[in-house]
Every structure is written in structure tokens, then in C-alpha cells.
Design a protein around this motif. Sequence first.
Motif, PDB file in Angstrom:
ATOM      1  N   LYS A 138      46.783  24.090 -34.987  1.00 44.48           N
ATOM      2  CA  LYS A 138      46.427  24.190 -33.564  1.00 44.48           C
ATOM      3  C   LYS A 138      45.076  24.888 -33.392  1.00 44.48           C
ATOM      4  CE  LYS A 138      51.256  24.463 -32.060  1.00 44.48           C
ATOM      5  NZ  LYS A 138      52.320  25.350 -31.505  1.00 44.48           N
ATOM      6  N   PHE A 139      44.852  25.949 -34.154  1.00 46.65           N
ATOM      7  CA  PHE A 139      43.578  26.672 -34.069  1.00 46.65           C
ATOM      8  C   PHE A 139      42.425  25.805 -34.552  1.00 46.65           C
ATOM      9  CE2 PHE A 139      45.977  30.535 -33.409  1.00 46.65           C
ATOM     10  CZ  PHE A 139      45.097  31.368 -32.740  1.00 46.65           C
ATOM     11  N   GLN A 150      41.942  22.777 -34.337  1.00 50.00           N
ATOM     12  CA  GLN A 150      41.583  21.705 -33.406  1.00 50.00           C
ATOM     13  C   GLN A 150      40.694  22.216 -32.273  1.00 50.00           C
ATOM     14  OE1 GLN A 150      45.358  20.155 -32.103  1.00 50.00           O
ATOM     15  NE2 GLN A 150      45.839  19.245 -34.090  1.00 50.00           N
ATOM     16  N   ASP A 151      40.639  23.539 -32.112  1.00 52.47           N
ATOM     17  CA  ASP A 151      39.858  24.129 -31.032  1.00 52.47           C
ATOM     18  C   ASP A 151      38.368  24.056 -31.332  1.00 52.47           C
ATOM     19  OD1 ASP A 151      38.596  26.946 -29.859  1.00 52.47           O
ATOM     20  OD2 ASP A 151      40.043  26.023 -28.514  1.00 52.47           O
ATOM     21  N   LYS A 152      37.562  23.927 -30.285  1.00 53.12           N
ATOM     22  CA  LYS A 152      36.114  23.767 -30.442  1.00 53.12           C
ATOM     23  C   LYS A 152      35.479  24.972 -31.126  1.00 53.12           C
ATOM     24  CE  LYS A 152      33.568  24.136 -26.748  1.00 53.12           C
ATOM     25  NZ  LYS A 152      32.934  23.854 -25.426  1.00 53.12           N
ATOM     26  N   SER A 202      37.079  27.514 -32.933  1.00 56.67           N
ATOM     27  CA  SER A 202      37.658  27.886 -34.229  1.00 56.67           C
ATOM     28  C   SER A 202      37.819  26.715 -35.185  1.00 56.67           C
ATOM     29  CB  SER A 202      39.022  28.550 -34.005  1.00 56.67           C
ATOM     30  OG  SER A 202      39.900  27.669 -33.317  1.00 56.67           O
ATOM     31  N   LYS A 203      37.275  25.543 -34.850  1.00 57.70           N
ATOM     32  CA  LYS A 203      37.484  24.309 -35.607  1.00 57.70           C
ATOM     33  C   LYS A 203      37.157  24.491 -37.093  1.00 57.70           C
ATOM     34  CE  LYS A 203      36.422  19.356 -35.380  1.00 57.70           C
ATOM     35  NZ  LYS A 203      37.813  18.951 -35.199  1.00 57.70           N
ATOM     36  N   SER A 254      43.306  35.301 -33.318  1.00 53.44           N
ATOM     37  CA  SER A 254      42.380  35.347 -32.171  1.00 53.44           C
ATOM     38  C   SER A 254      41.411  36.514 -32.314  1.00 53.44           C
ATOM     39  CB  SER A 254      43.167  35.478 -30.858  1.00 53.44           C
ATOM     40  OG  SER A 254      43.932  34.322 -30.618  1.00 53.44           O
TER      41      SER A 254
END
Length: 263
Positions: free
Chosen positions: A128-129, A131-133, A135-136, A166
Motif C-alpha cells: 500500500k505504501f 503505491q503512494d506517490k 513513498s513509491k 510514516s
Amino acid sequence: MKDIDNNTTAYIQELEDKIVDLSLNLKSCNNKLTTFKKDNYQRTRTLVHNLKNPIGVAYSFAEMIADSSENISKEKLDKYIDVIKKSTSFSIELLSSLSVINSLNAPDFTINLQKTNYCNFLNGIVAKFNQDKISKNRITTNFPNGEINLRIDTHKIEIAIKNLLSNALRFSKNNTKINITVVENENTIETTITDQGIGIAEDNLANLFDEFYTINTYCEYNNKCVGLGLTIVKQIVNYHHGEITVKSALENGSSFVISIPKS
């Protein structure tokens, strides 16, 4: 007659002992209640203090937009909206974190332990992390080849791991990596989250898990820190009869180690 007197004396002594025990228990409960009230008052006071500024900022910028809606440039409008979003985002994060703290401290709080494939569970969080912009593909893993089963409250442990990840991302530069390592010991499963961020001074380590304790008020992206994330992590780990430790030095990153018993 003598036996009756002896029995009466013993009975009176027993009653006196029970009264003393009840008095001590009542005093202990009263002290706990006083501490709870004091902590709750301090928490509410800090919450109000921490919310006044971001809510006030958001309101002020919203007023500025309303008062000059016809003449404001797009560049300035975007800037004002960004300030409002950051202020409200901080307020929501603070309230959400406080909600978690209150649930963990509730008298009826229960922990729901389930046998869990631990590494698969962690891989789901990392996916999930990544996929983030922001933390990609920055989070790497180092897990044992075999299956590791651990009895945990998956919802609570997910909150703890997400808070640590985070924080690692918050205080690390874009081109650095965060690593999660899992080691199976004889009696415990050890999870280490290591970053290459700005690190923590030795003087600050002792208070790191205290409520509302912050060292760096803002991260690289100017998102204000709440100061409750590590408090939540420690409480969740404690409920699993585990422990959390940290090793860190300024400009040399940090490593947080969660150790949870196998049974």
C-alpha cells in the motif's frame, strides 16, 4: 464463655482487617481516578492548544479567498487552498490519533489476537505504501524464507507499523530507502524499521514515546507533526506484551525495533 469471647475477638479482628483492605483499595482507586482526571485534563488542554492555530489559519485564508474572490490570481488561490488543506489535514490527523489513544485507554478495551502469517501481513502494508506517490518503491523488506506465524491483533499492529513507516518517510529525503527486517528468535519475533533520515539526538530519546512530544515540528513537506504516533505504537506493543526500542543519531537515521513474544 471464654470460647465465645475468643471467637468474637477473632471475628472483630477479621472485620478490621477487611476494613483496612477496603480502605487501601478505595485509596488506590481514588488515586487512579485522580491521575486519570489529571491526564485527561492535560490531554484536552494540549489538544485545544494544538487545534486553535491550524483551524484559525484555515479560517483566515478562507476569509481571504471569500473577500477577494473576484480579483485573486490563480497562483495565489492555489497557494491559499494549499494552506487550508494542510491546516485541516493536520487537524484531522490529530483528532484521529486522539481517537485511537482514547480507544486504547478505554476500560472496555480488548485485544483480538489471531494467528497470522506475519510476513505476508507486512507485505500487504508495504504494498500500500509503495503505491503512494511520495513513498513509491522506497520501502524494502528483508524477511526469512519460511512462514512465520504470530498471534497479533492485526488491526492494531497495522496501525503501529504504519505509524513507524510514516515517520520514517516523513523525516527522510526522497532518494533514500526505508527497510523492514524480520528476525525469528527463540522466544520472540523481532521487526526492525530502519531509515536513512535526519536521526534523533540522544537527549530526546527518553521522551520519544510521550504524548504530544515532538522534536521536529515540520517534515520536509511542511506537514506539521502531531506527536501521538509513537505513543500509540508503544501502547499497542505493550498490549502484545512486547517491547519497542530505538537506536538513532543525528544525521545517521533511526532504527525502531519491535519485539513480540511468540505465544
